[in-house]
Design a protein around this motif. Structure first.
Motif: not given
Length: 197
Positions: A57-58, A60, A62-63, A66-67, A137-138, A188, A191
């Motif tokens: 799971q990515m 937080g 890294t998420r 992405q945002i 990103y995923a 990151s 990931w």
């Protein structure tokens, strides 16, 4: 000094192993775990070549990168729309300014129009690149992380040029710096370097 004295700087002498306990070079008794390194006492491997656990799971941070990348891309869409509006109103604005009719003034006006077209195209391309990175990103590799850092670095420069646009440039610069920081974090990097089967 006695060995039982708590103030003894030499401490208590080491305890000798019992006579029945086999030492180095003796076969290990069944049911007793062997001490030391090597195959019998090595921990189970959770991924190839002995690395850490596989991320599924990515993370937080890294998420968040992405945002923030999505915010930069959206801001460049707004900038492209602003340049498009300026381009649509260009001829009307030049007519109101009284520039039509003078060949020299019209040449400079056309040069200015070309600059607006260039910045419109640049903002649109920048938004598309951000969108492509965002969607990678995923499943993307470390190249996506490096490209995100480079993209955010260029976003800082574009933010400087956009400062006059209702403070949008300042927002772009702050978000771009945060994107660089979040994408450069070790979490990151792990990931994007995770194994994919």
């Amino acid at each position: 000094m006695s060995f039982g004295d708590p103030n003894n700087p030499y401490g208590q002498p080491p305890q000798q192993p019992p006579a029945g306990n086999p030492g180095y070079g003796y076969p290990q008794q069944p049911g007793v775990p062997q001490q030391g390194y090597g195959y019998p006492s090595a921990p189970p491997v959770s991924q190839p070549y002995g690395g850490g656990p596989v991320l599924t799971q990515m993370p937080g941070i890294t998420r968040a990168a992405q945002i923030l990348l999505a915010v930069i891309a959206a801001a460049h869409l707004v900038i492209a729309a602003a340049y498009g509006k300026a381009l649509a109103d260009w001829d009307k604005t030049m007519l109101e300014a009284g520039i039509t009719g003078d060949a020299e003034a019209e040449r400079y006006a056309d040069l200015g129009k070309g600059v607006v077209v260039f910045f419109l195209g640049l903002a649109a391309v920048f938004a598309v690149i951000g969108l492509v990175l965002l969607l990678q990103y995923a499943k993307g590799g470390n190249t996506v992380r490096v490209c995100s850092i480079v993209y955010a670095s260029f976003a800082i420069v574009s933010g400087i040029f956009s400062l006059a646009l209702y403070g949008l440039g300042l927002v772009i610069m702050i978000v771009a710096v945060l994107t660089i920081v979040f994408a450069a974090k070790r979490t990151s990097a792990e990931w994007f370097r995770r194994p994919r089967y």
